[in-house]
Design a protein around this motif. Structure first.
Motif, PDB file in Angstrom:
ATOM      1  N   ILE A  68      37.589  14.945 -46.578  1.00  0.00           N
ATOM      2  CA  ILE A  68      39.204  14.320 -46.416  1.00  0.00           C
ATOM      3  C   ILE A  68      39.332  12.839 -46.199  1.00  0.00           C
ATOM      4  CG2 ILE A  68      40.936  14.669 -44.562  1.00  0.00           C
ATOM      5  CD1 ILE A  68      39.527  17.348 -43.701  1.00  0.00           C
ATOM      6  N   SER A  69      40.078  12.207 -46.854  1.00  0.00           N
ATOM      7  CA  SER A  69      40.402  11.165 -46.679  1.00  0.00           C
ATOM      8  C   SER A  69      41.855  10.632 -46.402  1.00  0.00           C
ATOM      9  CB  SER A  69      40.106  10.401 -48.169  1.00  0.00           C
ATOM     10  OG  SER A  69      40.468   8.867 -48.380  1.00  0.00           O
ATOM     11  N   MET A  70      41.645   9.605 -45.319  1.00  0.00           N
ATOM     12  CA  MET A  70      43.035   9.411 -44.587  1.00  0.00           C
ATOM     13  C   MET A  70      43.363   8.046 -44.740  1.00  0.00           C
ATOM     14  SD  MET A  70      43.202  11.953 -41.357  1.00  0.00           S
ATOM     15  CE  MET A  70      41.482  11.568 -40.842  1.00  0.00           C
ATOM     16  N   GLY A  71      44.705   7.425 -44.725  1.00  0.00           N
ATOM     17  CA  GLY A  71      45.101   6.256 -44.379  1.00  0.00           C
ATOM     18  C   GLY A  71      45.469   5.262 -45.887  1.00  0.00           C
ATOM     19  N   GLN A  72      45.061   5.719 -47.006  1.00  0.00           N
ATOM     20  CA  GLN A  72      44.980   4.890 -48.038  1.00  0.00           C
ATOM     21  C   GLN A  72      46.178   5.501 -48.917  1.00  0.00           C
ATOM     22  OE1 GLN A  72      43.575   1.717 -49.323  1.00  0.00           O
ATOM     23  NE2 GLN A  72      45.550   1.942 -50.468  1.00  0.00           N
ATOM     24  N   ARG A  73      47.154   4.667 -49.317  1.00  0.00           N
ATOM     25  CA  ARG A  73      48.302   5.186 -50.211  1.00  0.00           C
ATOM     26  C   ARG A  73      47.809   4.599 -51.499  1.00  0.00           C
ATOM     27  NH1 ARG A  73      53.318   2.261 -47.539  1.00  0.00           N
ATOM     28  NH2 ARG A  73      51.290   0.815 -47.212  1.00  0.00           N
ATOM     29  N   PHE A  74      48.467   5.288 -52.504  1.00  0.00           N
ATOM     30  CA  PHE A  74      47.949   4.741 -54.161  1.00  0.00           C
ATOM     31  C   PHE A  74      49.286   4.258 -54.789  1.00  0.00           C
ATOM     32  CE2 PHE A  74      44.771   8.062 -52.939  1.00  0.00           C
ATOM     33  CZ  PHE A  74      43.666   7.260 -53.025  1.00  0.00           C
ATOM     34  N   THR A  75      50.408   4.052 -53.834  1.00  0.00           N
ATOM     35  CA  THR A  75      51.688   3.517 -54.551  1.00  0.00           C
ATOM     36  C   THR A  75      51.649   2.042 -54.225  1.00  0.00           C
ATOM     37  OG1 THR A  75      52.748   4.182 -52.280  1.00  0.00           O
ATOM     38  CG2 THR A  75      52.758   5.667 -54.069  1.00  0.00           C
ATOM     39  N   VAL A  76      50.747   1.400 -53.651  1.00  0.00           N
ATOM     40  CA  VAL A  76      50.547  -0.023 -53.347  1.00  0.00           C
ATOM     41  C   VAL A  76      49.883  -0.844 -54.492  1.00  0.00           C
ATOM     42  CG1 VAL A  76      50.659   0.308 -50.936  1.00  0.00           C
ATOM     43  CG2 VAL A  76      48.584   0.155 -52.067  1.00  0.00           C
ATOM     44  N   GLY A  77      49.703  -2.015 -54.180  1.00  0.00           N
ATOM     45  CA  GLY A  77      48.981  -2.822 -55.267  1.00  0.00           C
ATOM     46  C   GLY A  77      47.760  -2.367 -55.661  1.00  0.00           C
ATOM     47  N   GLU A  78      47.232  -2.421 -56.727  1.00  0.00           N
ATOM     48  CA  GLU A  78      45.966  -1.969 -57.208  1.00  0.00           C
ATOM     49  C   GLU A  78      45.637  -0.316 -56.945  1.00  0.00           C
ATOM     50  OE1 GLU A  78      42.683  -4.714 -56.482  1.00  0.00           O
ATOM     51  OE2 GLU A  78      44.277  -6.299 -56.055  1.00  0.00           O
TER      52      GLU A  78
END
Length: 478
Positions: free
Chosen positions: A169-179
């Motif tokens: 389970i991975s929490m806290g990182q969005r992929f809609t931000v830079g890079e």
């Protein structure tokens, strides 16, 4: 049909397949070449679960867990005089000092250890996502195959503790931000198969929404949509490109998400069940609530949980300007929740068998970029030699020659300080230097995963660490 409800439902379907959809499209070509794994007998285990607390963006070691000489801000001061912009404070361990603002974490260091000599790889041009890829996979990008995240290796080799809780389970990182696309590249199970990829929760405060249908959709209607989704996914162009192994892995990933939806364990994401006084300690933002969710997950049988402060260029630990004031806020974000996580897991009896790691991709310095003797492009925003404005006070440049990693539980010695960095610039590792393949094998050693574990990909063995050469740091264990 209401347009907003339609969008919500589509988003929920995406979440249900999060583990598979992130990994599948990038890993299918490599998965076609996957053959049997050499699985040596397991070694003695010291841990059952892992929690990775990820300080995304480059956490300066001299400003946090390895403080140097304090230089208070003065107009006209020289940049080279700044080794630390915070005074030292004592921890509960005799002789061990942290920088001001980390008193709560310092109060639990009698339950864990600190590595003060981690050295990041020399990857040439310094990019956060390249170094994060390297930290999380142990392989330098680019690779000819899609490399699994360490959480995926653990999920594959050990499987779930609780069959209902996703093993990674991975929490806290969005992929809609830079890079964002670069971040996706290592949030994957790669050739191991989509079922071992991360169950993604970008915002832990709304984690419950990840495991239930959107508001207004009945369970019966959702089940019909889920059945249709499985049929479409099985016939899709993506699946036609994959091997039988990859198709089956994707379907198992979807079924696992569906089981969680219909289980009592889904309440693990309902943070309103926590006592208010505990919730308030954790509630410093998405990272703090991620720590709270991680605690609840571990206590309900999670295998590997990652909680990120989130990488977004020029925010968080990416302190290219306003370094000192940004560090104050970041310490407030992590200090209480990290310490409370350790205390709660110890109180519940889970800390002994849970390995907790706090780390970052590299450190920072006020003057040096990269490491001494290695010329790289200076990517810091301009920092004058003479400082007149407080926004230039702090650590702004990437530094890869020394860093700190904290560990608790999982057989780790209590109160241990391992390694050393120089007290003067460059504050490089000078004693018991540790590199990434040692960190990975230390984690695998705690879990009982043999260092020679590998799969054959494109006709060559692919190990958990490059060429199977990584060695655990046994001195860290009691």
């Amino acid at each position: 049909m209401d347009k907003n409800n339609s969008n919500q439902r589509r988003e929920f379907i995406k979440k249900m397949g999060a583990a598979s959809l992130v990994a599948a499209s990038s890993s299918i070509p490599a998965a076609s070449f996957l053959s049997s794994c050499n699985k040596p007998a397991p070694v003695n285990t010291k841990a059952d679960a892992v929690v990775l607390l990820w300080m995304a963006g480059g956490m300066a070691h001299t400003e946090t867990f390895d403080p140097k000489t304090y230089a208070p801000f003065e107009k006209g001061m020289e940049s080279k005089s700044i080794l630390s912009s915070f005074p030292k404070v004592p921890t509960i361990v005799d002789g061990l000092e942290f920088s001001e603002g980390l008193e709560s974490i310092g109060s639990v260091m009698d339950k864990g250890a600190i590595i003060r000599s981690y050295k990041s790889a020399d990857l040439g041009h310094i990019l956060h996502t390249r170094h994060q890829y390297h930290w999380h996979t142990c392989y330098e990008p680019p690779q000819s195959v899609q490399v699994p995240h360490i959480g995926a290796w653990i999920a594959k080799e050990l499987g779930p503790i609780n069959p209902v809780i996703p093993p990674f389970i991975s929490m806290g990182q969005r992929f809609t931000v830079g890079e964002g696309e670069e971040l996706k590249a290592f949030h994957t199970a790669g050739f191991l198969g989509s079922e071992y990829g991360p169950f993604l929760i970008p915002d832990p405060s709304s984690g419950l929404e990840s495991v239930r249908p959107p508001q207004g959709m009945s369970l019966k209607r959702f089940e019909a949509r889920y059945k249709l989704y499985k049929e479409l996914a099985n016939r899709s162009q993506v699946m036609e490109r994959g091997s039988d192994y990859q198709r089956e892995s994707l379907m198992r990933s979807m079924e696992q998400s569906y089981r969680l939806l219909n289980s009592p364990e889904s309440k693990v994401f309902d943070l309103t069940q926590e006592p208010q006084e505990k919730y308030d300690i954790y509630n410093t933002g998405r990272f703090g609530l991620g720590c709270l969710t991680a605690k609840r997950l571990v206590m309900n049988g999670a295998r590997f949980v990652s909680v990120s402060t989130e990488y977004e260029p020029f925010l968080g630990w990416d302190t290219h300007e306003n370094g000192h004031t940004r560090m104050i806020k970041m310490k407030e974000l992590i200090d209480g929740p990290v310490a409370q996580l350790i205390k709660d897991l110890e109180e519940s009896g889970h800390l002994e068998r849970t390995l907790i790691i706090l780390a970052s991709e590299f450190s920072r310095d006020a003057m040096l970029e990269g490491r001494p003797g290695k010329t790289v492009k200076d990517q810091a925003r301009h920092q004058p030699d003479i400082i007149e404005d407080e926004k230039f006070y702090g650590m702004h440049r990437h530094f890869t020659d020394g860093s700190s990693i904290l560990m608790w539980g999982g057989g780790i010695k209590k109160g241990l300080v391992y390694g050393k960095t120089a007290d003067e610039r460059p504050c490089s590792s000078i004693e018991n230097t540790v590199v990434i393949d040692q960190i990975h094998q230390t984690i695998y050693h705690a879990l009982g995963i043999h260092p020679e574990t590998h799969y054959t990909i494109e006709g060559r063995p692919f190990y958990t660490t490059p060429d199977g050469q990584g060695k655990p740091v046994l001195e860290l264990f009691a």
